[in-house]
Design an enzyme around this catalytic site. Sequence first.
Site, PDB file in Angstrom:
ATOM      1  CE  LYS A   1      -3.771  -2.386   2.325  1.00 48.45           C
ATOM      2  NZ  LYS A   1      -4.436  -2.716   3.609  1.00 48.45           N
TER       3      LYS A   1
ATOM      4  CG  ASP B   1      -9.292  -0.423   4.964  1.00 52.03           C
ATOM      5  OD1 ASP B   1      -8.971  -0.669   3.784  1.00 52.03           O
ATOM      6  OD2 ASP B   1      -8.584  -0.744   5.936  1.00 52.03           O
TER       7      ASP B   1
ATOM      8  CD  GLN C   1      -3.384  -4.598   6.814  1.00 51.45           C
ATOM      9  OE1 GLN C   1      -3.417  -3.620   6.078  1.00 51.45           O
ATOM     10  NE2 GLN C   1      -3.935  -5.749   6.462  1.00 51.45           N
TER      11      GLN C   1
END
Length: 293
Positions: free
Chosen positions: A52, A119, A96
């Site tokens: 990412k 997200d 995460q």
Amino acid sequence: MQLLDGKYVSEKLKGEIAEEAANILARTGRQPHLVAVLVGHDGGSETYVASKMKNCEKVGFKSTLVRYEDTVSEEELLAKVAELNADEDIDGIIVQLPLPKHIDPEKVTERIDHRKDVDGFHPVNLGRMQRNLPSFIPATPYGITLMLKEYGIETAGKHCVVVGRSNIVGSPMSILMARNTTPGNCTVTICHSRTPDIKKFTLDADILIVAIGKKNFITADMVKDGVVVVDVGMNRETSTVTKSGYKLFGDVDFEGVSQKASWITPVPGGVGLMTIIGLLKNTLASANKEVYQ
């Protein structure tokens, strides 16, 4: 059989994202800014976050990695999220997963400002998505829809079977495929580990999206000729023949199913690359104030 090539689509879309990021920089003097929070040293998480960050650099985004050991307290992590929420230079925040067992992932997700939730997991974004309102869409389902659109896969009126019901992929995917959008307008069936005789449903699928987390779960005898197959599976196994020391397998037996499919995603080289694109597109939309003012 033709490949739904995540590498081709992601590279094309990254070019478009980079152009838009450059326009934002020229117009405002700032780059879109994504912050990733990584707790502990899980191998998969390390790999995903590094990818990412690398892709942010490629498209001209600013990226920041905040690291904690897995001994960090829930209170300290939530305090950091609050700090990031308040920073006006930050457009997107991701924490995460998975998190250590002493930290409640739902509490962390809900604490992220929904206007920076790139997200797409916050209840506000999930609710707005369900109502077909502007929102940040969960990155993997979003990436899948971008891929289907790029290849012109006809979805309206088709029977889409989603195998897996997670809040990250299966459930939002089923909503997106049923919405009055393009891609969308499918009749959707969602199956999961408690569904008896899953084969009965998968055999009827025009579009089969598999996110159940089991290596080669879908075999050739479970699909009909001409099916479009999207394999979300990323099952890691140790390997002595690869440089990385592990090999990835999908939830679909590619060798067998590809003989019957009209379109199919490879693993790797398919959905994983498109998940990054979904994240970048959401961050870009946040920087442009396209979803929330």
